[in-house]
Design a protein around this motif. Structure first.
Motif, mmCIF file in Angstrom:
data_model
loop_
_atom_site.group_PDB
_atom_site.id
_atom_site.type_symbol
_atom_site.label_atom_id
_atom_site.label_comp_id
_atom_site.label_asym_id
_atom_site.label_seq_id
_atom_site.Cartn_x
_atom_site.Cartn_y
_atom_site.Cartn_z
ATOM 1 N N VAL A 193 0.821 -1.221 0.000
ATOM 2 C CA VAL A 193 0.000 0.000 0.000
ATOM 3 C C VAL A 193 0.850 1.263 0.000
ATOM 4 O O VAL A 193 0.343 2.347 -0.315
ATOM 5 N N THR A 194 2.130 1.160 0.354
ATOM 6 C CA THR A 194 2.971 2.359 0.359
ATOM 7 C C THR A 194 3.202 2.888 -1.055
ATOM 8 O O THR A 194 3.556 4.061 -1.219
ATOM 9 N N ILE A 195 3.000 2.051 -2.061
ATOM 10 C CA ILE A 195 3.140 2.529 -3.442
ATOM 11 C C ILE A 195 2.099 3.600 -3.718
ATOM 12 O O ILE A 195 2.414 4.693 -4.214
ATOM 13 N N THR A 196 0.858 3.309 -3.379
ATOM 14 C CA THR A 196 -0.225 4.292 -3.554
ATOM 15 C C THR A 196 -0.049 5.451 -2.601
ATOM 16 O O THR A 196 -0.222 6.618 -2.980
ATOM 17 N N ASN A 197 0.292 5.158 -1.359
ATOM 18 C CA ASN A 197 0.421 6.211 -0.352
ATOM 19 C C ASN A 197 1.474 7.250 -0.729
ATOM 20 O O ASN A 197 1.349 8.431 -0.379
ATOM 21 N N ASN A 198 2.529 6.829 -1.440
ATOM 22 C CA ASN A 198 3.610 7.742 -1.841
ATOM 23 C C ASN A 198 3.439 8.285 -3.256
ATOM 24 O O ASN A 198 4.301 9.015 -3.742
ATOM 25 N N ASN A 199 2.338 7.905 -3.904
ATOM 26 C CA ASN A 199 2.091 8.335 -5.292
ATOM 27 C C ASN A 199 3.197 7.880 -6.229
ATOM 28 O O ASN A 199 3.550 8.579 -7.188
ATOM 29 N N TRP A 200 3.759 6.689 -5.938
ATOM 30 C CA TRP A 200 4.767 6.124 -6.816
ATOM 31 C C TRP A 200 4.116 5.502 -8.047
ATOM 32 O O TRP A 200 2.906 5.265 -8.077
ATOM 33 N N VAL A 201 4.922 5.242 -9.045
ATOM 34 C CA VAL A 201 4.422 4.750 -10.334
ATOM 35 C C VAL A 201 4.907 3.317 -10.573
ATOM 36 O O VAL A 201 6.111 3.049 -10.531
ATOM 37 N N ILE A 202 3.964 2.415 -10.814
ATOM 38 C CA ILE A 202 4.309 1.053 -11.229
ATOM 39 C C ILE A 202 4.472 1.049 -12.744
ATOM 40 O O ILE A 202 3.559 1.431 -13.483
ATOM 41 N N LEU A 203 5.633 0.626 -13.222
ATOM 42 C CA LEU A 203 5.867 0.585 -14.655
ATOM 43 C C LEU A 203 5.156 -0.618 -15.264
ATOM 44 O O LEU A 203 5.284 -1.749 -14.772
ATOM 45 N N GLU A 204 4.388 -0.383 -16.303
ATOM 46 C CA GLU A 204 3.633 -1.450 -16.944
ATOM 47 C C GLU A 204 4.577 -2.468 -17.578
ATOM 48 O O GLU A 204 5.705 -2.144 -17.971
ATOM 49 N N ASP A 205 4.093 -3.693 -17.702
ATOM 50 C CA ASP A 205 4.901 -4.818 -18.157
ATOM 51 C C ASP A 205 4.258 -5.445 -19.403
ATOM 52 O O ASP A 205 3.706 -6.537 -19.354
#
Length: 305
Positions: free
Chosen positions: A225-237
């Motif tokens: 959940v820290t990915i969303t909480n920090n507004n980080w970006v998941i790179l598409e695969d």
């Protein structure tokens, strides 16, 4: 799907001995599993928080069926725990489909969940049984900060081809040699990074290094959940480097009786990705104990004792 702990640290923390063979430490001492010999079960876990939670979920669901269970948590990476299961040092292990398959068969390239499952059933070591997988899935994801994504125009892993030379990649030590890691990123996407930092398995070291700018690309988990909480970006695969990673139980075949398989199937039917993410947040963010988090969830879903 993980970081190799130093052997001395494992011994000091767990009070266990290990047997050595070519290639290094591979298993716990089989003499240290008296419960297994008496009809009880030993659930082992890898050395990251979500797997520990899953181990306690498995244990609680099995105890509710009258089975004596103990949990040996934080045992290390697959290089230790999979051979330990094969040799009977532990009896049950929560695993992740695609990462496990590629650990067992470095040439495996199946991607879809059913294809991965079928391949696993043919590949697991003799004496080990792979049970049906859960709805819950936790995939390796490659993450950048919003600032890095904007600066380099990063949206997919394909975008790394032109930019990786300026970026530092961080993740578990195994990422250096695994397909779902630097090997696949180079072969499939042409990404060769400026440097690699061996950190932890999707944990606080990796998140802190990304947040602090010590690394620019991090291997994290999709349930974090820290990915969303920090507004980080998941790179598409788009080329599906990362295969399906549904949670799947591995069991000592001699112990995979109807009671065991039905208990774990009932758990799997209720364990969704959303629920798993909530459990992770309670441990990683709220600092609750994994065993208590697992027990509360099992009671809530009618699976506890």
């Amino acid at each position: 799907m993980k970081r190799r702990l130093a052997a001395a640290a494992i011994l000091a923390c767990l009070g266990l001995t290990v047997t050595a063979c070519a290639g290094g430490l591979t298993s716990l001492d089989p003499k240290r599993n008296p419960l297994s010999k008496s009809g009880g079960l030993v659930v082992g876990t890898a050395n990251f928080s979500e797997n520990v939670i899953l181990g306690h979920l498995y244990a609680g669901a099995l105890r509710a069926k009258g089975i004596t269970v103990t949990v040996k948590q934080n045992l290390g990476s697959r290089e230790i725990i999979v051979p330990a299961l094969k040799q009977g040092d532990i009896d049950v292990l929560p695993e992740y489909q695609g990462s496990l398959l590629q650990f067992l068969d470095k040439n495996a390239r199946q991607s879809a969940a059913e294809d991965v499952q079928q391949a696993l059933e043919k590949t697991v070591p003799q004496g080990v049984k792979v049970l049906p997988y859960a709805a819950a899935e936790n995939k390796d994801v490659y993450v950048v900060t919003r600032e890095t994504a904007t600066r380099y125009g990063l949206k997919t892993l394909e975008d790394l081809r032109a930019n990786a030379k300026d970026l530092v990649f961080g993740g578990p030590a195994e990422d250096k040699t695994r397909w779902v890691g630097l090997v696949g990123l180079k072969e499939l996407y042409g990404a060769e990074f400026k440097d690699f930092k061996a950190l932890d398995t999707g944990g606080p070291l990796t998140r802190g290094a990304l947040r602090g700018g010590d690394i620019q690309v991090a291997n994290l988990f999709s349930t974090d959940v820290t990915i969303t909480n920090n507004n980080w970006v998941i790179l598409e695969d788009p080329k599906k480097l990362v295969p399906a990673q549904h949670i799947v139980p591995l069991v000592n075949e001699a112990k995979a009786n109807t009671t065991v398989t039905e208990a774990l199937a009932a758990l799997n039917s209720k364990l969704t990705t959303e629920e798993l993410s909530k459990l992770d947040a309670k441990v990683d963010n709220d600092k609750e104990d994994p065993d208590r988090v697992a027990k509360a969830w099992l009671d809530q879903h009618g699976l506890g004792s």
